[in-house]
Design an enzyme around this catalytic site. Sequence first.
Site, PDB file in Angstrom:
ATOM      1  N   GLU A 197      40.142  88.317  30.041  1.00 57.60           N
ATOM      2  CA  GLU A 197      39.856  89.486  29.205  1.00 57.60           C
ATOM      3  C   GLU A 197      39.146  89.020  27.938  1.00 57.60           C
ATOM      4  OE1 GLU A 197      42.704  92.977  30.065  1.00 57.60           O
ATOM      5  OE2 GLU A 197      43.700  91.696  28.618  1.00 57.60           O
TER       6      GLU A 197
ATOM      7  N   HIS B 112      48.496  88.036  26.231  1.00 57.42           N
ATOM      8  CA  HIS B 112      47.465  89.055  25.976  1.00 57.42           C
ATOM      9  C   HIS B 112      46.851  88.826  24.594  1.00 57.42           C
ATOM     10  CE1 HIS B 112      45.502  92.895  25.348  1.00 57.42           C
ATOM     11  NE2 HIS B 112      45.581  93.074  26.659  1.00 57.42           N
TER      12      HIS B 112
HETATM   13  P1  13P Z   1      40.691  98.256  27.673  1.00 57.90           P
HETATM   14  O1  13P Z   1      40.625  98.567  29.150  1.00 57.90           O
HETATM   15  O2  13P Z   1      41.136  99.410  26.846  1.00 57.90           O
HETATM   16  O3  13P Z   1      39.435  97.600  27.200  1.00 57.90           O
HETATM   17  O4  13P Z   1      41.861  97.177  27.500  1.00 57.90           O
HETATM   18  C1  13P Z   1      41.877  96.064  28.345  1.00 57.90           C
HETATM   19  C2  13P Z   1      43.156  95.366  28.172  1.00 57.90           C
HETATM   20  O5  13P Z   1      43.438  94.797  27.140  1.00 57.90           O
HETATM   21  C3  13P Z   1      44.095  95.389  29.295  1.00 57.90           C
HETATM   22  O6  13P Z   1      45.148  94.499  29.104  1.00 57.90           O
END
Ligand code: 13P
Length: 239
Positions: A157, A88
């Site tokens: 992400e 992450h």
């Molecule tokens: P948000 O949905 O708060 O933008 O975070 C996304 C995230 O990092 C999920 O792992």
Amino acid sequence: MILCANFKANKTRQETQAYMAVVESFVTANDISDTIMVFPPFTALEHLSRNVLIGVQNAYPVQNGAYTGEIALEQLEEFGIKSILIGHSERRHILGETQESVTAKFRFFAERGFVIIYCVGEPIAIREQGDDALMNYIDTQLVGIDTAYPDLIIAYEPVWAIGTGLTPTNDQIVAMHSALRAKTSAPLLYGGSVKVENAGEIMALENVDGVLVGSAALSASDFCTMVAQAAELNITTGE
Ligand code: 13P
């Protein structure tokens, strides 16, 4: 579809229990066939839920040992945990995890058959350098990762979309997911400012197999609404 709620460092054990009660009964009452996963903080781990997979946001890649402040396999096994988030961006950028340490975690937990949600995503400065720089950056985050691992799920992400309310355009999501699809047959999740207002649209995009949701998933009712949106998509696509 695969819908994941990443709590990060939010919610107490008691709040998590109340949350799980809402989500579990929603999944049962609506006969949900999608995969629903929740990643609470370690302190809120419970023995397995009936219909929602519980995973961890991190762990140290050893059975046990002298690693002050870490949680290892032995502690996960006590709760029957078999799913983990690795790579992450908050762990890479805030906690300083390198590709080497991320890869060591991947290997350790893959050898033990974990479902691994492996996260990739670029900072804004990389995206601004154009498509080649963007893909080169994502490639560096896949170094050492077995993209053919059968229990792999990849989450795209973009760092600049996490917790900011900003999201890539649908075209940008589709472009990244089709580039990832060319590298792996693993399910592909999108994450970064997913909320009730955009989840249905994002999940309907080509090569998007689900979502990884942070802040908006902290509300059990909002998360259930997103689960319902996924179920609705299954009806329209006949899945
Ligand atoms: P948000 O949905 O708060 O933008 O975070 C996304 C995230 O990092 C999920 O792992």
